[in-house]
Design a protein around this motif. Structure first.
Motif, PDB file in Angstrom:
ATOM      1  N   VAL A  34      -2.103   9.005   7.790  1.00 34.48           N
ATOM      2  CA  VAL A  34      -2.488   7.663   8.219  1.00 34.48           C
ATOM      3  C   VAL A  34      -1.293   6.951   8.847  1.00 34.48           C
ATOM      4  O   VAL A  34      -1.400   6.318   9.897  1.00 34.48           O
ATOM      5  CB  VAL A  34      -3.038   6.852   7.027  1.00 34.48           C
ATOM      6  N   VAL A  41      -9.603   4.253   5.796  1.00 31.20           N
ATOM      7  CA  VAL A  41      -8.715   4.498   4.649  1.00 31.20           C
ATOM      8  C   VAL A  41      -8.025   3.200   4.234  1.00 31.20           C
ATOM      9  O   VAL A  41      -7.970   2.858   3.048  1.00 31.20           O
ATOM     10  CB  VAL A  41      -7.672   5.581   4.993  1.00 31.20           C
ATOM     11  N   VAL A  42      -7.493   2.477   5.213  1.00 30.49           N
ATOM     12  CA  VAL A  42      -6.825   1.216   4.916  1.00 30.49           C
ATOM     13  C   VAL A  42      -7.808   0.222   4.317  1.00 30.49           C
ATOM     14  O   VAL A  42      -7.511  -0.459   3.329  1.00 30.49           O
ATOM     15  CB  VAL A  42      -6.177   0.628   6.185  1.00 30.49           C
ATOM     16  N   GLU A  64      -8.431   1.150   0.714  1.00 30.55           N
ATOM     17  CA  GLU A  64      -7.276   0.860  -0.138  1.00 30.55           C
ATOM     18  C   GLU A  64      -7.159  -0.638  -0.401  1.00 30.55           C
ATOM     19  O   GLU A  64      -6.923  -1.075  -1.533  1.00 30.55           O
ATOM     20  CB  GLU A  64      -5.994   1.380   0.513  1.00 30.55           C
ATOM     21  N   ALA A  96      -8.288   6.420   9.831  1.00 32.34           N
ATOM     22  CA  ALA A  96      -7.210   5.568   9.308  1.00 32.34           C
ATOM     23  C   ALA A  96      -7.706   4.166   8.982  1.00 32.34           C
ATOM     24  O   ALA A  96      -7.349   3.595   7.945  1.00 32.34           O
ATOM     25  CB  ALA A  96      -6.061   5.503  10.308  1.00 32.34           C
ATOM     26  N   LEU A 144       0.832  -1.206   0.000  1.00 29.08           N
ATOM     27  CA  LEU A 144       0.000   0.000   0.000  1.00 29.08           C
ATOM     28  C   LEU A 144       0.866   1.255   0.000  1.00 29.08           C
ATOM     29  O   LEU A 144       1.999   1.239   0.487  1.00 29.08           O
ATOM     30  CB  LEU A 144      -0.904   0.026   1.239  1.00 29.08           C
ATOM     31  N   GLU A 145       0.309   2.313  -0.536  1.00 28.99           N
ATOM     32  CA  GLU A 145       0.898   3.643  -0.409  1.00 28.99           C
ATOM     33  C   GLU A 145      -0.143   4.528   0.272  1.00 28.99           C
ATOM     34  O   GLU A 145      -1.080   5.012  -0.351  1.00 28.99           O
ATOM     35  CB  GLU A 145       1.288   4.197  -1.787  1.00 28.99           C
ATOM     36  N   LEU A 146       0.036   4.720   1.568  1.00 31.35           N
ATOM     37  CA  LEU A 146      -0.941   5.419   2.388  1.00 31.35           C
ATOM     38  C   LEU A 146      -0.534   6.876   2.599  1.00 31.35           C
ATOM     39  O   LEU A 146       0.650   7.209   2.577  1.00 31.35           O
ATOM     40  CB  LEU A 146      -1.084   4.729   3.744  1.00 31.35           C
ATOM     41  N   HIS A 178      -3.027  -3.481   8.988  1.00 25.63           N
ATOM     42  CA  HIS A 178      -1.844  -3.054   8.232  1.00 25.63           C
ATOM     43  C   HIS A 178      -0.695  -2.775   9.194  1.00 25.63           C
ATOM     44  O   HIS A 178      -0.907  -2.616  10.402  1.00 25.63           O
ATOM     45  CB  HIS A 178      -2.154  -1.806   7.405  1.00 25.63           C
TER      46      HIS A 178
END
Length: 364
Positions: free
Chosen positions: A94, A105-106, A109, A102, A88-90, A125
């Motif tokens: 986050v 969002v994860v 994604e 957060a 992932l590119e958070l 994550h």
């Protein structure tokens, strides 16, 4: 009320590794950051997956009767295909824990990358080490909720209290990190050669940065030997376990014993040559990828675990192919910085086979 007395030595929860070939359980005594193995047990099976799932709680009970386990608390592991890993590119907020959303969002994604329904999964994550080049900054984990619930029920029916369900790859990284002190500049790996597949966990320092399948497992190796030498699967397994492999014509003698024994090891290597070369190439490619994401880091050892790791000659072959140090987990126990003490009473329970269960027990 604040307690003025604490127990410096305490038993860990029972780590239970439920794999394709059986159940392994281990419990340790923890003192500060060091672990002494107190008791181990293992049972094997040959039944298919459906029968195994129905009988799992009974198999867990029978496994635990073999050891002097204390208490009922346990940590169980999950394996692919019930678990997926996604790079992932958070957003920075986050990663820093400053975003109140957060978790959402994860989840969003990861949801873009998995084929699983968002209503049927759990997501987690962890953050990866910083790097100066464009690269993933986190790994997302997707686990099927029904499998998690089934694992909890199996432990409950076996009379246990499951304190957590952990990811097997994370447990392996935790186990490897206890074998020696790895600096944040080292890139190292744990290769778990199980019954069905070989899984690779690459780490920078003590953080896993890549989790992937590296090839088929020990069962496929047995099938290759059986087909090449026209043996039964049982006879092929016996030959593999007794003789291992020898690198023919390379000046590397890896099988102990007399000339006929070494000759058999060379024949087995020829039968497994393509499988072993594929495995080595996948490991090499993974090292190269991690080093491209973290330039300037130092290449370090590969630790072999799983039932396939006990095959004679395998560390020598992998080291010769990769040009790095390759060792079985049990070979690391005498190293300076190792935080794990294991003195088995016999050869029935090698540390390599207990690696994931050990990492699970360390997790709580």
């Amino acid at each position: 009320m604040v307690s003025l007395l604490t127990r410096r030595n305490r038993r860990t929860p029972i780590g239970i590794d439920i794999g394709a070939g059986g159940v392994r359980a281990i419990q340790m005594v923890r003192s500060s950051d060091r672990y002494t193995v107190a008791t181990v047990a293992a049972t094997e099976w040959q039944s298919n997956g459906a029968d195994r799932d129905r009988e799992l709680s009974g198999r867990i009970r029978r496994c635990l009767r073999q050891g002097d386990f204390s208490g009922r608390n346990t940590t169980a592991g999950l394996e692919p295909p019930a678990v997926e890993f996604h790079a992932l590119e958070l957003p920075p907020a986050v990663l820093a824990g400053e975003d109140a959303n957060a978790v959402q969002v994860v989840r969003w994604e990861v949801g873009r990358l998995t084929t699983q329904s968002s209503d049927a999964i759990e997501t987690r994550h962890w953050v990866l080490p910083p790097t100066k080049i464009p690269a993933p900054n986190a790994i997302g984990v997707v686990a099927r909720r029904d499998v998690i619930e089934a694992r909890l029920k199996s432990c409950t029916r076996a009379g246990l209290v499951c304190m957590s369900v952990d990811v097997g790859a994370v447990a392996l990284a935790r186990f490897g990190a206890a074998l020696r002190t790895w600096s944040g500049e080292e890139v190292w790996g744990v290769l778990d050669i199980g019954y069905g597949e070989a899984r690779l966990v690459m780490c920078v320092g003590d953080i896993p940065v890549l989790v992937r399948r590296a090839g088929p497992g020990g069962h496929t190796w047995t099938e290759c030997i059986a087909e090449s030498l026209q043996l039964s699967a049982k006879a092929a397994e016996i030959q593999k376990c007794e003789h291992g492999i020898a690198l023919v014509g390379r000046g590397v003698r890896v099988a102990s014993g007399d000339a006929p024994r070494s000759e058999v090891s060379g024949i087995l290597f020829s039968a497994l040559r393509s499988e072993l070369k594929y495995l080595a190439s996948e490991v090499k490619r993974s090292y190269e990828y991690v080093l491209s994401c973290y330039p300037g880091r130092q290449v370090s050892d590969l630790v072999l675990v799983g039932g396939g790791a006990t095959m004679q000659g395998l560390p020598e072959f992998m080291s010769d192919s990769l040009g790095i140090g390759v060792r079985r987990a049990s070979d690391c126990l005498s190293d300076t910085g190792c935080r794990l003490l294991y003195e088995p009473a016999d050869d029935v329970h090698p540390l390599e086979v207990l690696a994931q269960a050990t990492g699970l027990a360390m997790g709580v």
